[in-house]
Motif scaffolding. Structure first.
Motif, mmCIF file in Angstrom:
data_model
loop_
_atom_site.group_PDB
_atom_site.id
_atom_site.type_symbol
_atom_site.label_atom_id
_atom_site.label_comp_id
_atom_site.label_asym_id
_atom_site.label_seq_id
_atom_site.Cartn_x
_atom_site.Cartn_y
_atom_site.Cartn_z
ATOM 1 N N ARG A 20 0.824 -1.199 0.000
ATOM 2 C CA ARG A 20 0.000 0.000 0.000
ATOM 3 C C ARG A 20 0.865 1.258 0.000
ATOM 4 O O ARG A 20 0.573 2.235 -0.688
ATOM 5 N N ALA A 21 1.973 1.229 0.776
ATOM 6 C CA ALA A 21 2.869 2.385 0.843
ATOM 7 C C ALA A 21 3.506 2.662 -0.511
ATOM 8 O O ALA A 21 3.805 3.804 -0.855
ATOM 9 N N LYS A 22 3.711 1.601 -1.287
ATOM 10 C CA LYS A 22 4.386 1.740 -2.583
ATOM 11 C C LYS A 22 3.389 1.654 -3.742
ATOM 12 O O LYS A 22 3.809 1.535 -4.892
ATOM 13 N N PHE A 23 2.081 1.705 -3.427
ATOM 14 C CA PHE A 23 1.056 1.495 -4.444
ATOM 15 C C PHE A 23 1.235 2.418 -5.645
ATOM 16 O O PHE A 23 1.242 1.974 -6.787
ATOM 17 N N GLN A 24 1.381 3.721 -5.372
ATOM 18 C CA GLN A 24 1.468 4.696 -6.452
ATOM 19 C C GLN A 24 2.675 4.411 -7.360
ATOM 20 O O GLN A 24 2.553 4.401 -8.584
ATOM 21 N N GLU A 25 3.836 4.141 -6.725
ATOM 22 C CA GLU A 25 5.044 3.860 -7.508
ATOM 23 C C GLU A 25 4.872 2.589 -8.336
ATOM 24 O O GLU A 25 5.266 2.533 -9.503
ATOM 25 N N LEU A 26 4.243 1.565 -7.730
ATOM 26 C CA LEU A 26 4.019 0.309 -8.455
ATOM 27 C C LEU A 26 3.036 0.532 -9.601
ATOM 28 O O LEU A 26 3.191 -0.035 -10.671
ATOM 29 N N PHE A 27 2.027 1.387 -9.370
ATOM 30 C CA PHE A 27 1.057 1.694 -10.416
ATOM 31 C C PHE A 27 1.746 2.356 -11.605
ATOM 32 O O PHE A 27 1.495 2.018 -12.758
ATOM 33 N N PHE A 28 2.642 3.318 -11.314
ATOM 34 C CA PHE A 28 3.343 3.995 -12.391
ATOM 35 C C PHE A 28 4.303 3.053 -13.105
ATOM 36 O O PHE A 28 4.502 3.136 -14.311
ATOM 37 N N ALA A 29 4.894 2.126 -12.320
ATOM 38 C CA ALA A 29 5.746 1.109 -12.938
ATOM 39 C C ALA A 29 4.928 0.278 -13.917
ATOM 40 O O ALA A 29 5.364 0.002 -15.035
ATOM 41 N N LEU A 30 3.708 -0.086 -13.526
ATOM 42 C CA LEU A 30 2.817 -0.859 -14.392
ATOM 43 C C LEU A 30 2.461 -0.067 -15.646
ATOM 44 O O LEU A 30 2.499 -0.591 -16.765
ATOM 45 N N PHE A 31 2.126 1.223 -15.448
ATOM 46 C CA PHE A 31 1.789 2.098 -16.567
ATOM 47 C C PHE A 31 2.969 2.196 -17.528
ATOM 48 O O PHE A 31 2.809 2.117 -18.757
ATOM 49 N N PHE A 32 4.161 2.330 -16.948
ATOM 50 C CA PHE A 32 5.398 2.406 -17.715
ATOM 51 C C PHE A 32 5.599 1.125 -18.527
ATOM 52 O O PHE A 32 5.992 1.171 -19.704
ATOM 53 N N ILE A 33 5.319 -0.022 -17.894
ATOM 54 C CA ILE A 33 5.465 -1.316 -18.548
ATOM 55 C C ILE A 33 4.510 -1.431 -19.740
ATOM 56 O O ILE A 33 4.887 -1.910 -20.804
ATOM 57 N N ILE A 34 3.259 -0.966 -19.554
ATOM 58 C CA ILE A 34 2.264 -1.057 -20.629
ATOM 59 C C ILE A 34 2.689 -0.205 -21.822
ATOM 60 O O ILE A 34 2.609 -0.634 -22.976
ATOM 61 N N ILE A 35 3.168 1.033 -21.546
ATOM 62 C CA ILE A 35 3.658 1.894 -22.630
ATOM 63 C C ILE A 35 4.811 1.194 -23.369
ATOM 64 O O ILE A 35 4.851 1.150 -24.598
ATOM 65 N N MET A 36 5.739 0.618 -22.578
ATOM 66 C CA MET A 36 6.868 -0.112 -23.151
ATOM 67 C C MET A 36 6.378 -1.264 -24.018
ATOM 68 O O MET A 36 6.879 -1.478 -25.129
ATOM 69 N N LEU A 37 5.374 -1.991 -23.516
ATOM 70 C CA LEU A 37 4.826 -3.139 -24.233
ATOM 71 C C LEU A 37 4.239 -2.710 -25.582
ATOM 72 O O LEU A 37 4.469 -3.361 -26.605
ATOM 73 N N VAL A 38 3.476 -1.604 -25.577
ATOM 74 C CA VAL A 38 2.864 -1.106 -26.821
ATOM 75 C C VAL A 38 3.964 -0.743 -27.813
ATOM 76 O O VAL A 38 3.921 -1.139 -28.986
ATOM 77 N N LEU A 39 4.994 -0.028 -27.330
ATOM 78 C CA LEU A 39 6.076 0.421 -28.215
ATOM 79 C C LEU A 39 6.829 -0.763 -28.822
ATOM 80 O O LEU A 39 7.051 -0.807 -30.043
ATOM 81 N N VAL A 40 7.230 -1.732 -27.990
ATOM 82 C CA VAL A 40 8.027 -2.850 -28.510
ATOM 83 C C VAL A 40 7.190 -3.720 -29.451
ATOM 84 O O VAL A 40 7.715 -4.267 -30.429
ATOM 85 N N SER A 41 5.883 -3.840 -29.171
ATOM 86 C CA SER A 41 5.039 -4.667 -30.026
ATOM 87 C C SER A 41 4.840 -4.005 -31.385
ATOM 88 O O SER A 41 4.822 -4.671 -32.420
#
Lengths: 278, 278, 278, 278
Positions: free
Chosen positions: A153-174
């Motif tokens: 919970r303390a790291k929720f926001q950072e983990l959420f942005f990491a996930l968002f970052f991963i999705i953007i990365m996924l779209v770009l590489v695909s």
């Protein structure tokens, strides 16, 4: 009369509430319910194995009946004792609050499939899935999981942005991989959504091998994407490691502060001062 | 007479106890036993290779004989010297305590297979596995492994809950995947236990490729599960990183505290000043 | 007249600038543009799926038209309001600075493909890729990503050397593997560049399985290389974990320093004492 | 005359020594040698590609000739300037010390293959591998890699024990898997050494898929082993994260100590004392 009623109510609250349970019987109730939950999940899992003869599976029905009786009794008791539990004692309508709470809903969903099937004659297989909710009843008995939950919970926001970052990365590489490999393997890298399956399986370093680039440029790009996957792992690992480290620091600081509560001397008058008095 | 007996006993204790060994011979004994253990494990491994001609394997019997003689001698000596070793010197029945200790049992299990086979004429291949216990004899000589062990023990509860969390996750993802992919691949995702094999191989990012979703929904779900696998790695990595970091902090704090205990002298008035007073 | 012009300009700046947006309409504008971006990326992805009937894809043209109108309007407005925004208010030619800024170029690249296609009649498919730049417009609305970015930038040099180290490792392991496996599998490990594909897929632990050693020596070497891959993961994970930990330390230290600035009053003599003096 | 000789020698030392290079020409020499090294590695890699026509490969010979001339000149110059370099200036026989140093040997090994081939007429392909040593010449220009190296060296013992722990784990899991799967797949899990290939590929989560258990017990065991692989990753990641964190702490502490070098007041005589004087 009412006094005796209250006493019995409090006794059942003592039996069912985890954590406060210190008497032998209260512990036995906890263990009993935990075992029934685990057996239920095991039954659900085994039920799908086609090799098991019908004879054994038939016995599952009796176990299901037994489970529903126990969980229904538990649910009714928990509604009854809600006003004397620590969690809901202060609220105005403790029973309603329990029924609408997370655990209240889980308790209901754990028995509902059977009643819906019995009373309404609904399709058994569809409802079977709902019985999985019995798994969540387990959480009540593992309060220590909240320790891990606090870090999350303390790291929720950072983990959420990491996930968002991963999705953007996924779209770009695909995108990149689709345009590189589509001509060489039109049936494998057929579209970007299908390339995204390759992308996520590569970025997470799972690598099934059902799809992989075969052109030199595709392999070069694939190598870079696989390397990106390392960063992908490092990101949440770094965030969580930082989270655990800071959570531990907090505990250590609290202990330190506790120690420093000794007596100091005022530099002006020379008398002893307790740090808490300042 | 008794004095001389004690002296010899102490000399053997000096030879066999690792760590305290500082003389050349004591070190040689350590290295000798370590090499025999490693050669035994190597022999066990090579013994299963079908391509190696029978001639070489026959020699293994003589090596086994030699090993058992050495380890039996070591075991008997260790029982004999138990009363004068640091670990068991204080206890009332040091020899019994050694025999029932972890290393005592390992030492017995390391030679037992041979005697059982020789005396009782039991099946050799079944007992062969027991010879693997010789590997654990190695731990005696790597006391520094206890450093890693301390971090593991300090984080045991958190790691246990991480494991429990992983199992719950595994059950949930396997349930979901079974209902999604079973119709499309009834022979691959045959049952939930078989889907759990896919689940653990995907969550740990091993990804053999013997099972993988083929439907769009299955691939979408599989992608999310693969992403969960990253969190799965981050969890114990974060816990252990925190553990190492806090273990190192402890050492650093201890050193700091040691430094702060010094009393200095004021260069102006020559009186003693406690560094903390400045 | 001019005053009213300025007022309108400032109102539009308030609407379009993220972060400062607190009014309902300003937030709605942010959400509206974010949704259009996400829908555009989705359209780009779906557009490549061959199974989708032509009828649906035709609608994409109208959505493209709508997007370009909105983004062109946004771009023109952003150029107009540049002089009153916080970022460019101080500079001499704020409009030019916006146009040549990262976001200014992204905004232009997001609409350019359509105009180039329409005016110059260029090939639609080549330009399609440029529409992907719309994805980067998203970053404007996720300022919190800068938090992650700070850690990356602070650790940039270390991560760069880790990458350099990885490439050297990759060259070395591919050389070794090529000479070991080339004779046994001349069609698989054909050349060093092709072995590098195996190397990167193994070092990153992706492991597709399209290439793997079959000779005993190749398997021994491959095992060592796979183990190296663990170190490869540990390296950036360790760097980033350290980065997050030190970034959190900074914040904690700043808070601590803030606390220590208080002056307390001695409860005995009433004089002020600096907490540091105790 | 001698003075002029010394001046020229010092000028070449200035040109060739990295780090001290601040003049334009000195930097150009660094870049020039770095590029030649990178081109050589590229040539070595490309040379193994069978598709490249012979015509291009022939040119490699001239590049090789050019490289050897440059590197021989560099080697001779480095021997000549050794007495005036920072590293070897103090020693009695600076030239001998350079020739026997790590970089001296690398410089020799980088040119030796050509001369051995030319003078002794040895087999070109065998010596080709030695040309790979040119890669190590690069390290001279990346002194910052020493930063990473320091963490590795500080954690060497812990990493070594982690490796030892991994090998013990590998032996244990391979033993178990061999006895479980050998009967079901006698041609795949043929012997323990071959099962160790499966073990390392699973523990490192590479998962090629060329070997995997098919029996229920084998899959259960395989799942546990795959989970162990997570701990395997967490171990060095945790060690290195702790290493980076403590290395950063050291730097932070050094900075802090630098700050605290202010002037204190002696509580006895009231005079100012510099902390360094105590």
């Amino acid at each position: 009369m009412y006094k005796k009623y209250k006493k019995i109510q409090r006794y059942f609250a003592h039996l069912l509430e985890p954590g406060t349970a210190e008497s032998g019987l209260a512990k036995a109730v906890d263990v009993f319910i935990t075992i029934i939950i685990l057996l239920n999940i095991t039954a659900l899992v085994i039920d799908t194995v086609p090799d098991i003869p019908f004879f054994y599976k038939e016995n599952f029905y009796f176990f299901e009946l037994f489970t529903v009786v126990v969980f229904t009794l538990e649910y009714v008791l928990r509604i009854w004792i809600a006003p004397v539990t620590e969690t809901y004692a202060g609220s105005r309508s403790p029973r309603l609050r329990f029924v609408t709470s997370f655990y209240g809903l889980i308790d209901l969903l754990a028995i509902m499939p059977f009643y819906l099937n019995y009373i309404l004659g609904l399709n058994y297989y569809f409802l079977m899935v709902f019985r999985l909710f019995r798994l969540f009843k387990l959480f009540r008995y593992f309060t220590a999981l909240q320790l891990l939950g606090r870090v999350f919970r303390a790291k929720f926001q950072e983990l959420f942005f990491a996930l968002f970052f991963i999705i953007i990365m996924l779209v770009l590489v695909s995108f990149a991989m689709y345009y590189v490999e589509n001509k060489a393997q039109p049936d494998v890298f057929r579209s970007i959504p299908e390339t995204m399956w390759w992308g996520i399986i590569t970025l997470t370093t799972v690598g099934y091998g059902d799809m992989h680039p075969i052109t030199p440029l595709g392999k070069f790009l694939g190598g870079i994407i696989a390397l990106m996957g390392i960063g992908l792992f490092a990101l949440p690992a770094g965030i969580l490691a930082g989270g655990f480290s800071s959570e531990l620091q907090k505990i250590a600081d609290a202990e330190k502060q506790e120690k420093q509560k000794n007596i100091c001397t005022c530099p002006h008058c020379g008398k002893e001062i307790h740090v808490d008095d300042l």
